[in-house]
Design an enzyme around this catalytic site. Structure first.
Site, PDB file in Angstrom:
ATOM      1  N   GLU A   1       6.803  49.934  14.307  1.00  0.00           N
ATOM      2  CA  GLU A   1       7.855  50.599  13.552  1.00  0.00           C
ATOM      3  C   GLU A   1       8.641  51.414  14.580  1.00  0.00           C
ATOM      4  OE1 GLU A   1       7.552  54.058  10.470  1.00  0.00           O
ATOM      5  OE2 GLU A   1       6.031  52.567  10.010  1.00  0.00           O
TER       6      GLU A   1
ATOM      7  N   ASP B   1      10.367  64.370   8.701  1.00  0.00           N
ATOM      8  CA  ASP B   1       9.457  64.375   9.836  1.00  0.00           C
ATOM      9  C   ASP B   1       8.915  65.761  10.136  1.00  0.00           C
ATOM     10  OD1 ASP B   1       9.220  61.666  10.734  1.00  0.00           O
ATOM     11  OD2 ASP B   1      11.366  61.739  11.173  1.00  0.00           O
TER      12      ASP B   1
END
Lengths: 271, 416
Positions: free
Chosen positions: A54, A65
């Site tokens: 990924e 994040d």
């Protein structure tokens, strides 16, 4: 121009099913610590047992994040990483023998143009996109572009997803479904909890697609545990962390070691 | 007042696309799937509340007995003499409790938070006005409150940080990125996605994922409803122009909304021109930007060729934001509103002028609207009638203003 026909992740899950194990999906952002090293790091993932890589594109406002990936993304952007760099990374991962999927915040695709992004990714050997801040309801252009190019289209489900949302989201996915198993941002967690198991079960009720679990896995033991009920184990922050605050060569060695542990973990998860 | 906002239908809806949460091609919901159930719940609860007489009565009661609504209007002839002789009328949102228009929205969202059974409210803040308003509402209603604020802003708005803490809120300085409003929103979104089961994110402006832009506008549209009637009563006619500053754009949507169907009324938003658009250090989105997605909505966005968000700049923390509410983008696209900008320098001159001619110290954000009014007044001439939304008071900006005009030295000691 005839659109390239992309090869997505379906074959990976078939192979894994035959081998009676879960797939290992490893996340790294392109450009950290620099573009060349990040691509070497992705190849390291493949060489040490990752089935799918990924590839994150660093973004200025990475709202899902946690600290590790935020730091890596900031450093990558400060070092001059461009969206364009993701295509070279995709090519390298494909040449190394794994399926490259690009994980990106949506504005970066929108800015390039959804069709152009899809064409460029397919031409570079990319397998598809994972879109953490795009829901199928807003994805009309992308659904058309991915149908045209054959790219995988991976949307996320969460513990908060209702049965209606699970149906909507999984119905729009191609390749696999990304189960973000804890509410919150990316980052290493000491235990994977029961939420992941429940979410996978609820997701399976809505779809026959493979279901991969992400957010929080860092050890081989956790990978084995998650791999016992999910079709794929997604690891991000734990891999990124091996490259933080370390010289590149030492970081790559640490990365190889952690990847081997995780790859052994998914192979212990006989299902 | 004869015209109650409870009975007011949104006037701009017929200008909008049919898609829920869309203003033409702008708006939408570009957020992680994890937040979708919370947004759906919020949308359902607020739609019920908007037509629930009990909810409206509770909000009206708070407006009358707590906020101080209706806010007055003030004609400012000594200021207007510098605006080509046009009549200038200020809508005094600066006189609201907590010192700005922000309280209108916050009280509404705090009531909704209780209706949803949540006990914690979080907010982002730039200048600190929305943070102070949220901390105030949380204290009033017994909710836990956390406010995210860019580190740079905590330094230039230290007084508001102290106010929030005294009101019982936790203030978390955000050091990531440019350490301003956009980064505070990123951090608030991270908190929300983690704690959404018991936490409401009280977004402070008309941006973010649907239903925020529509909901926040609806809580502020009382500004325009009151002002339209007050101006009619005072002057016997509608204004030629309604002017407001636009950061995210909540005070502007609040005062514009009731005038959208009044075709002869120009709606003018004034953005932060910073050090000038050519300098790159500004927040004049409409002068430079193209559509993109940030913080859950499609709108005009300052971004580079790759789509990375560019850093904005303004002397006023509250306008220092690289995107803008999606309804403004739509109003610009269809030509119903016009957008211009005032530089830091023009803004500070307008700020000083209102202080010296009228004895009113405006917020630096609102001073952008005043600078716009000076220009528009000169264009309209003596027959012109201008309504300006004075969205906040300037007490919080004394340090910035004193430094700008050389009234204190670098150590903060007085020199005069």
């Amino acid at each position: 121009m005839t659109p390239a026909t992309a090869v997505g992740s379906a074959a990976v899950f078939e192979t894994c099913r035959e081998e009676g194990r879960a797939a290992l999906v490893g996340y790294l952002p392109v450009g950290f610590p620099d573009v060349a090293t990040s691509i070497r790091a992705m190849v390291t993932l493949v060489e040490n047992g990752c089935d799918i890589v990924e590839i994150g594109i660093p973004y200025s406002d990475p709202v899902i994040d946690g600290p590790a990936i935020q730091r890596a993304a900031s450093a990558a952007l400060a070092g001059g990483t461009r969206v364009e760099d993701v295509f070279a990374a995709a090519r390298a991962v494909r040449d190394a023998g794994a399926v490259p999927l690009v994980m990106t915040y949506w504005n970066l695709v929108l800015r390039r143009g959804v069709d152009r992004f899809a064409d460029d990714l397919a031409a570079a050997g990319g397998g598809g996109l994972i879109t953490p801040d795009l829901i199928p309801d807003e994805a009309g252009d992308w659904i058309a572009a991915s149908d045209r190019t054959g790219l995988d289209r991976v949307f996320l489900v969460a513990p908060s997803s209702t049965p209606e949302r699970l149906a909507t989201v999984t119905g729009a996915c191609r390749g696999f479904v990304y189960a973000a198993s804890t509410m919150g941002v990316t980052g290493v967690r000491s235990s994977v909890g029961t939420a992941a198991d429940e979410l996978v079960e609820r997701t399976r009720a809505a779809t026959d697609l493979p279901v991969c679990v992400g957010l929080g896995v860092s050890t081989g033991e956790q990978a084995a545990q998650v791999g016992s009920f999910a079709d794929g184990v997604i690891v991000g922050s734990a891999l990124v962390t091996t490259l933080l605050d370390v010289e590149p060569e030492a970081g790559l060695a640490r990365l190889a070691e952690v990847t081997r542990e995780l790859a052994a973990g998914v192979r212990e998860s006989k299902r | 007042m004869s015209e109650q906002h409870t009975s007011e239908q949104p006037k701009s809806e017929h200008l909008m696309s049919d898609a829920p949460g869309r203003f033409g091609r702008f708006g939408g919901r570009y957020v992680p799937e994890a937040l979708i159930p919370a947004l759906e719940q919020l949308d359902e609860v607020r739609q019920k509340a908007m037509v629930d007489p009990d909810f409206q009565a509770e909000l009206d009661h708070l407006h009358k007995t707590y906020t101080g609504r209706p806010s007055i209007i003030t004609e400012v002839p000594r200021f207007a003499a510098h605006a080509g002789g046009a009549r200038v009328i200020l809508k005094r949102e600066d006189l609201n409790h907590t010192g700005s228009h922000k309280i209108n929205n916050v009280l509404g969202q705090a009531l909704l938070t209780r209706r949803m059974g949540k006990r914690r409210i979080i907010a982002e803040t730039g200048a600190g006005q929305h943070g102070v308003a949220t901390a105030t509402a949380a204290a009033l209603m017994g909710l836990d409150c956390t406010v995210y604020m860019g580190k740079v802003d905590t330094e230039r708005q230290a007084l508001n940080v102290a106010r929030m803490k005294i009101l019982g809120a936790e203030v978390i300085p955000v050091e990531h990125g440019s350490a301003t409003l956009k980064d505070a929103i990123n951090e608030a979104l991270r908190d929300w996605v983690t704690n959404v089961h018991d936490t409401h994110y009280c977004i402070g402006t008309v941006t973010g994922p649907h239903p925020f832009p529509e909901m926040v506008r609806d809580f502020h549209k009382i500004i325009g409803i009151e002002a339209r009637q007050q101006v009619l009563e005072l002057t016997g006619r509608l204004p030629d122009a309604v002017i407001a500053c636009v950061g995210g754009g909540s005070n502007a949507m609040g005062i514009f909304h009731r005038f959208i169907e009044d075709e002869g009324v120009r709606l003018i938003g004034v953005e932060a021109g910073g050090e000038g658009v050519e300098s790159g250090r500004h927040a004049a989105r409409f002068a430079s930007a193209e559509p993109g997605v940030l913080h859950g909505a499609m709108s005009y966005l300052m971004q580079d060729d790759d789509g990375q968000t560019l850093e904005s700049h303004s002397v006023s923390a509250g306008l220092d934001y690289p995107s803008v509410g999606p309804e403004h983008s739509h109003l610009k696209d269809i030509g119903r509103a016009e957008y211009r900008y005032a530089t830091d320098e023009e803004t500070m001159e307008a700020f000083r002028l209102l202080c010296r001619t009228e004895g009113i110290i405006p917020a630096l954000e609102s001073s952008h609207a005043l600078a716009g009014a000076l220009d528009v007044g000169r264009e309209l001439g003596p027959d012109g009638l201008i309504l300006v939304n004075l969205s906040g008071r300037g007490d919080k900006d004394m340090h910035t203003a004193a430094a700008w005009f050389g009234l204190i030295d670098a150590q903060g000691e007085g020199t005069v």
